[in-house]
Design a protein around this motif. Sequence first.
Motif, PDB file in Angstrom:
ATOM      1  N   MET A   1      28.143  30.015  68.243  1.00 34.72           N
ATOM      2  CA  MET A   1      27.427  30.082  66.972  1.00 34.72           C
ATOM      3  C   MET A   1      25.961  30.452  67.174  1.00 34.72           C
ATOM      4  O   MET A   1      25.358  31.125  66.327  1.00 34.72           O
ATOM      5  CB  MET A   1      27.545  28.750  66.239  1.00 34.72           C
TER       6      MET A   1
ATOM      7  N   GLU B   1      32.375  29.982  61.946  1.00 35.06           N
ATOM      8  CA  GLU B   1      31.666  31.250  61.797  1.00 35.06           C
ATOM      9  C   GLU B   1      31.654  31.787  60.358  1.00 35.06           C
ATOM     10  O   GLU B   1      30.941  32.732  60.049  1.00 35.06           O
ATOM     11  CB  GLU B   1      32.281  32.300  62.725  1.00 35.06           C
TER      12      GLU B   1
ATOM     13  N   TYR C   1      35.516  34.825  69.841  1.00 31.62           N
ATOM     14  CA  TYR C   1      34.387  34.278  70.595  1.00 31.62           C
ATOM     15  C   TYR C   1      33.967  35.216  71.722  1.00 31.62           C
ATOM     16  O   TYR C   1      32.772  35.397  71.991  1.00 31.62           O
ATOM     17  CB  TYR C   1      34.762  32.908  71.183  1.00 31.62           C
TER      18      TYR C   1
ATOM     19  N   LEU D   1      26.045  34.184  67.674  1.00 32.18           N
ATOM     20  CA  LEU D   1      26.329  34.842  66.402  1.00 32.18           C
ATOM     21  C   LEU D   1      25.140  34.710  65.461  1.00 32.18           C
ATOM     22  O   LEU D   1      24.798  35.659  64.739  1.00 32.18           O
ATOM     23  CB  LEU D   1      27.577  34.215  65.772  1.00 32.18           C
TER      24      LEU D   1
ATOM     25  N   THR E   1      28.366  32.598  58.405  1.00 27.14           N
ATOM     26  CA  THR E   1      27.609  33.840  58.607  1.00 27.14           C
ATOM     27  C   THR E   1      28.134  34.960  57.710  1.00 27.14           C
ATOM     28  O   THR E   1      27.416  35.902  57.405  1.00 27.14           O
ATOM     29  CB  THR E   1      27.661  34.293  60.077  1.00 27.14           C
TER      30      THR E   1
ATOM     31  N   THR F   1      23.263  27.304  61.720  1.00 28.05           N
ATOM     32  CA  THR F   1      23.493  27.362  63.167  1.00 28.05           C
ATOM     33  C   THR F   1      22.840  26.187  63.876  1.00 28.05           C
ATOM     34  O   THR F   1      23.413  25.598  64.801  1.00 28.05           O
ATOM     35  CB  THR F   1      22.953  28.693  63.733  1.00 28.05           C
TER      36      THR F   1
ATOM     37  N   SER G   1      30.010  40.383  59.508  1.00 31.03           N
ATOM     38  CA  SER G   1      29.594  39.507  60.599  1.00 31.03           C
ATOM     39  C   SER G   1      29.895  40.116  61.971  1.00 31.03           C
ATOM     40  O   SER G   1      29.531  41.261  62.249  1.00 31.03           O
ATOM     41  CB  SER G   1      30.267  38.140  60.443  1.00 31.03           C
TER      42      SER G   1
END
Length: 463
Positions: A62, A218, A375, A65, A221, A238, A77
Amino acid sequence: MSSTPSSNGLEQGLKPRHVTMLSIAGVIGAGLFVGSGHAIAAAGPAVLLAYAAAGTLVVLVMRMLGEMAVASPDTGSFSTYADRAIGHWAGFTIGWLYWWFWVLVIPLEANAAATILHAWFPGVDIWAFALVITMLLTVTNLFSVKNYGEFEFWFALIKVLAIIGFIILGLAAIFGFLPNSQVSGVSHLFDSGGFLPNGMGAVLGAILTTMFSFMGTEIVTIAAAESKNPGKQISKATNSVIWRIGLFYLVSIFIVVALVPWNDPTLANLGSYQTVLERMGIPNAKMIVDIVVLVAVTSCLNSALYTSSRMLFSLGKRGDAPAMSTRTNKSGTPYWAVMLSTGAAFLCTFANYVAPAAVFEFLLASSGAIALLVYLVIAFSQLRMRKQRMARGEKIVFSMWLFPGLTYAVIIFIVAALTIMLFQEAHRVEILATGLLSLLVVAAGLLVARRRKLEKRGAVVLN
């Protein structure tokens, strides 16, 4: 607050409280309330190590990201970032795999919710409840993103209050303040074969199981791209990942393994939360857990509809999905993307009823390792994008810790996990099915890329 169009054509209809609550409780699914019992039964009290390891991976992913999303918020994303950083084939592949993952979640969660309702109202068939729930949430998602945000806000609030209530009761029981409780203290952490009764191999297996319970972190995002000041919302979300995982997962699972022996068969049969509440002497424990689980699976279904539609919309914007998926209504909702995703979910449900069992089992297995692939792509994308941004002299406002060392460590860990899954009989089918599906999607992505090049040169491709 009135919603305004974003640069991608969607409405910025999500309020800060929507995004905040989504970030807090988006990671909480039925797996915590029910499925955690299976992980505890496998690894014993050392399941805490498994949750800590899986949680650490999610925190690092995270963070990576978040670095990319704060700099360039996008409803696609990590799929969009992979397109830019690695290549079109990577963005195409991970986008479609992620869409497929959430499309499969829709019928699974609808069936789980319907099963609970059927137990309450046995006169109504499970399929009827599943159909009604899916259609209702589809309709609400069609109107406006604010509907999704509002539903998720209240769903998330219920989940958060339920876990906080469980933790308060659990701590009261541990310290002997709960008068009707049959359990107290933390002796069960060590009195049934020790803290590590089945060895580190069992913990490793539990890591692979618990890792997938965090899938969905996720989503914030993706959703933040439809909010005001998305960069600020993403950085806040995050930064809160650490305490969310620590509180909701580690503390609540600690209470479970402290109060109930890990080898108690009711943990796997009834679920960890129900087992502990019954031992505490809480009346109507099953009904309470059923209500919370119903909220959790409905929330997951709602998020699956939203996430799959937004990913399909993003793929359409990049020319990687049918053009109709980019059409939006007056409220800025990609209605065709919502309906196409729901339609695909119904086809999967239909396959479950009419096709041989092996067909649907393969469909489920094909999504088994997608979380790890997502990931892995995030890690590679962040590695490449950071170097690109540094070469351009950009200021990194929100950055990954200890770059590039931690990024490489995440990549090595994920590759190792995928390799171990391949050699474990319990996970081998998932790896092979996901691998086969990924190869097919990669091939399709390369064909699309080739067609684009030919079109740019003015060539007409007939096949």
